[in-house]
Design a protein around this motif. Structure first.
Motif, PDB file in Angstrom:
ATOM      1  N   VAL A  82       7.427  -3.339   5.617  1.00 18.99           N
ATOM      2  CA  VAL A  82       7.580  -2.667   6.706  1.00 18.99           C
ATOM      3  C   VAL A  82       6.827  -1.406   5.699  1.00 18.99           C
ATOM      4  CG1 VAL A  82       9.491  -1.711   9.070  1.00 18.99           C
ATOM      5  CG2 VAL A  82       9.219  -4.112   7.886  1.00 18.99           C
ATOM      6  N   ILE A  83       8.526  -0.562   6.082  1.00 18.61           N
ATOM      7  CA  ILE A  83       8.045   1.065   5.606  1.00 18.61           C
ATOM      8  C   ILE A  83       9.159   1.237   4.935  1.00 18.61           C
ATOM      9  CG2 ILE A  83       7.650   3.638   5.351  1.00 18.61           C
ATOM     10  CD1 ILE A  83       6.091   2.945   8.617  1.00 18.61           C
ATOM     11  N   ALA A 123       6.351   2.870   0.761  1.00 20.31           N
ATOM     12  CA  ALA A 123       4.980   2.144   0.995  1.00 20.31           C
ATOM     13  C   ALA A 123       5.181   0.973   2.021  1.00 20.31           C
ATOM     14  CB  ALA A 123       6.151   1.294  -0.636  1.00 20.31           C
ATOM     15  N   CYS A 124       3.699   0.051   2.375  1.00 18.40           N
ATOM     16  CA  CYS A 124       4.150  -0.042   3.187  1.00 18.40           C
ATOM     17  C   CYS A 124       3.977  -1.645   3.431  1.00 18.40           C
ATOM     18  CB  CYS A 124       3.482   0.965   5.301  1.00 18.40           C
ATOM     19  SG  CYS A 124       1.679   0.259   4.184  1.00 18.40           S
ATOM     20  N   GLY A 125       4.009  -2.784   4.151  1.00 17.78           N
ATOM     21  CA  GLY A 125       3.531  -3.612   3.937  1.00 17.78           C
ATOM     22  C   GLY A 125       4.243  -5.093   5.054  1.00 17.78           C
ATOM     23  N   ASN A 132       1.304  -1.521  -0.122  1.00 20.60           N
ATOM     24  CA  ASN A 132      -0.238   0.038  -0.461  1.00 20.60           C
ATOM     25  C   ASN A 132       0.537   1.040   0.303  1.00 20.60           C
ATOM     26  OD1 ASN A 132      -1.796  -1.751   1.959  1.00 20.60           O
ATOM     27  ND2 ASN A 132      -2.988  -1.265   0.206  1.00 20.60           N
ATOM     28  N   LEU A 133       0.070   2.012  -0.672  1.00 18.28           N
ATOM     29  CA  LEU A 133       1.220   3.602  -0.783  1.00 18.28           C
ATOM     30  C   LEU A 133       0.175   4.644   0.445  1.00 18.28           C
ATOM     31  CD1 LEU A 133       1.606   3.988  -4.183  1.00 18.28           C
ATOM     32  CD2 LEU A 133       3.502   4.274  -2.665  1.00 18.28           C
ATOM     33  N   PHE A 134       1.323   5.386   1.165  1.00 16.06           N
ATOM     34  CA  PHE A 134       1.393   6.862   1.933  1.00 16.06           C
ATOM     35  C   PHE A 134       1.704   7.347   0.763  1.00 16.06           C
ATOM     36  CE2 PHE A 134      -0.706   3.419   4.796  1.00 16.06           C
ATOM     37  CZ  PHE A 134      -1.859   4.632   5.066  1.00 16.06           C
ATOM     38  N   PHE A 135       1.332   9.103   1.197  1.00 13.48           N
ATOM     39  CA  PHE A 135       1.704  10.076   0.689  1.00 13.48           C
ATOM     40  C   PHE A 135       1.669  11.364   1.831  1.00 13.48           C
ATOM     41  CE2 PHE A 135      -0.399   8.479  -2.686  1.00 13.48           C
ATOM     42  CZ  PHE A 135       1.029   8.524  -4.108  1.00 13.48           C
ATOM     43  N   VAL A 136       2.822  11.544   1.681  1.00 11.51           N
ATOM     44  CA  VAL A 136       3.331  12.578   3.021  1.00 11.51           C
ATOM     45  C   VAL A 136       2.629  14.009   2.795  1.00 11.51           C
ATOM     46  CG1 VAL A 136       4.003  13.900   4.957  1.00 11.51           C
ATOM     47  CG2 VAL A 136       4.355  10.638   4.417  1.00 11.51           C
ATOM     48  N   SER A 170      -2.376  -0.255  10.941  1.00  9.56           N
ATOM     49  CA  SER A 170      -1.709  -0.447  11.686  1.00  9.56           C
ATOM     50  C   SER A 170      -1.003   1.230  11.515  1.00  9.56           C
ATOM     51  CB  SER A 170      -0.469  -1.279  11.596  1.00  9.56           C
ATOM     52  OG  SER A 170      -0.508  -2.348  11.553  1.00  9.56           O
ATOM     53  N   LEU A 171      -0.897   1.562  10.276  1.00  9.66           N
ATOM     54  CA  LEU A 171      -0.894   2.466  10.303  1.00  9.66           C
ATOM     55  C   LEU A 171      -1.142   4.294  10.606  1.00  9.66           C
ATOM     56  CD1 LEU A 171       2.140   2.593   7.767  1.00  9.66           C
ATOM     57  CD2 LEU A 171       2.635   2.951  10.054  1.00  9.66           C
TER      58      LEU A 171
END
Length: 372
Positions: free
Chosen positions: A321-322, A315-317, A249-253, A279-280
């Motif tokens: 991890v991250i 990305a995380c998984g 999965n992707l996260f944008f800051v 979790s995040l």
């Protein structure tokens, strides 16, 4: 084929008489790679329409014997999970959120018309395997024991139109290092899959089934051919809305410092609902980092990076991890995210998550499950 989420199963113990010698295991644990070395045992459990779940065993790790007409080989009725066990500081061995993986395993089974394994039985199988192969849990920092429970259709018959009537559940374990060289200390580059689709709404994208990964291989090869580490999948209709990266999965800051916030694409049915993602979304707000779900197009991603509004992407998984993303490439151009290096938000979240998993930080969420 629904099952109560709370049900245990009897497993017979058939311990291996030929375990890997201590000195050989110690050498393998020094540099295990990822998914290349396997422990002494595995778990097996069978299902049939007339008997339900039965014949549970802990047995020596070894090959399977399958009839050439076994259904999984022809119709891909298969699901799997991925989670980790850790040797915490001080020696205890724990698994991270195994009940969440068990629940997702049931959801995948339902989508693939397979029998649902009760959550308690899933966790019981993990506990049994890890407790017998506990010497395989690495002691090196950031190394762990990767657990792969999976289920395949075993009916011997050719003919489409209906699901199988018999199944085999298995769980195997592999000591692993980071899936990406350098762990969280380096960034990865990504390629936009504008010509291929991994999954579509109403399909199997939210199920953890092997066919989704097979569908991604050509896009991943295209990424490698263009000098990138990973592929980013876009929506199946317009090919412009960002969904996920490979199997992560992707996260944008957005913003920085005390004004930083994170956003991840919503679960539309074509994305895998990651345990690390979930979790995040819980962990970040408790660290003062607002977290939300929202859509983002390729154009918005690029313009956000160029304006400085988007400061990091990661990305995380379970496996990665991250991992920070430093560069984006596509058929219509490329751009850099921030300074191309891992950002402070990603690094802070990674340190916090690993701290909980390895027992260096408190676990206020009850995520850590101790293995007896």
């Amino acid at each position: 084929m629904n099952a109560s989420p709370n049900s245990t199963i009897n497993f017979d113990l058939h311990a291996s008489a030929q375990r890997v010698p201590d000195e050989v295991r110690a050498r393998l644990l020094e540099s295990p790679g990822f998914g290349q070395v396997f422990t002494d045992h595995m778990i097996s459990l069978r299902y049939s329409a007339d008997q339900g779940w039965h014949d549970g065993k802990l047995e020596p790790y070894g090959p399977l014997i399958l009839d050439p007409a076994t259904a999984v080989l022809h119709y891909s009725q298969e699901i799997f999970e991925g989670l980790k066990a850790y040797r915490q500081d001080g020696g205890p061995i724990v698994a991270f959120r195994p009940h969440a993986n068990a629940a997702r395993f049931r959801r995948s089974a339902a989508r693939m018309a397979m029998p649902e394994l009760p959550d308690d039985a899933f966790v019981q199988a993990i506990e049994l395997l890890v407790s017998h192969d506990r010497d395989w849990v690495p002691a090196n920092p950031e190394h762990s024991l990767y657990l792969r429970p999976f289920m395949i259709a075993t009916t011997v018959a050719l003919g489409v139109g209906r699901p199988a009537s018999s199944y085999l559940f298995l769980a195997i374990a592999s000591p692993v290092a980071s899936v990406f060289t350098g762990g969280g200390q380096r960034t990865v580059s990504v390629w936009l899959a504008e010509g291929y689709t991994r999954a579509a709404p109403g399909g199997t994208g939210e199920a953890k089934t092997g066919g989704n990964y097979a569908a991604s291989f050509l896009g991943q090869q295209q990424a490698v051919d263009n000098g990138c580490d990973q592929v980013v999948w876009l929506d199946a209709v317009e090919h412009r809305w960002v969904e996920e990266m490979g199997g992560m999965n992707l996260f944008f800051v957005y913003g920085s410092g005390k004004d930083a916030r994170i956003m991840t694409p919503p679960l539309t049915g074509s994305l895998l609902p990651g345990i690390t993602r979930d979790s995040l979304l819980t962990l970040a707000p408790d660290l003062g980092i607002p977290a939300s779900e929202g859509t983002i197009s390729v154009g918005q991603w690029r313009s956000g990076c160029e304006s400085g509004e988007i400061t990091e992407v990661f990305a995380c998984g379970t496996a990665a991890v991250i991992t920070s993303v430093g560069e984006v490439k596509g058929a219509t151009g490329s751009w850099t995210i921030g300074d191309g290096q891992p950002g402070p938000v990603a690094m802070r979240l990674r340190e916090q998550l690993l701290g909980i998993q390895f027992g260096r930080l408190p676990d206020p969420y009850g995520w850590v499950h101790k293995i007896a």
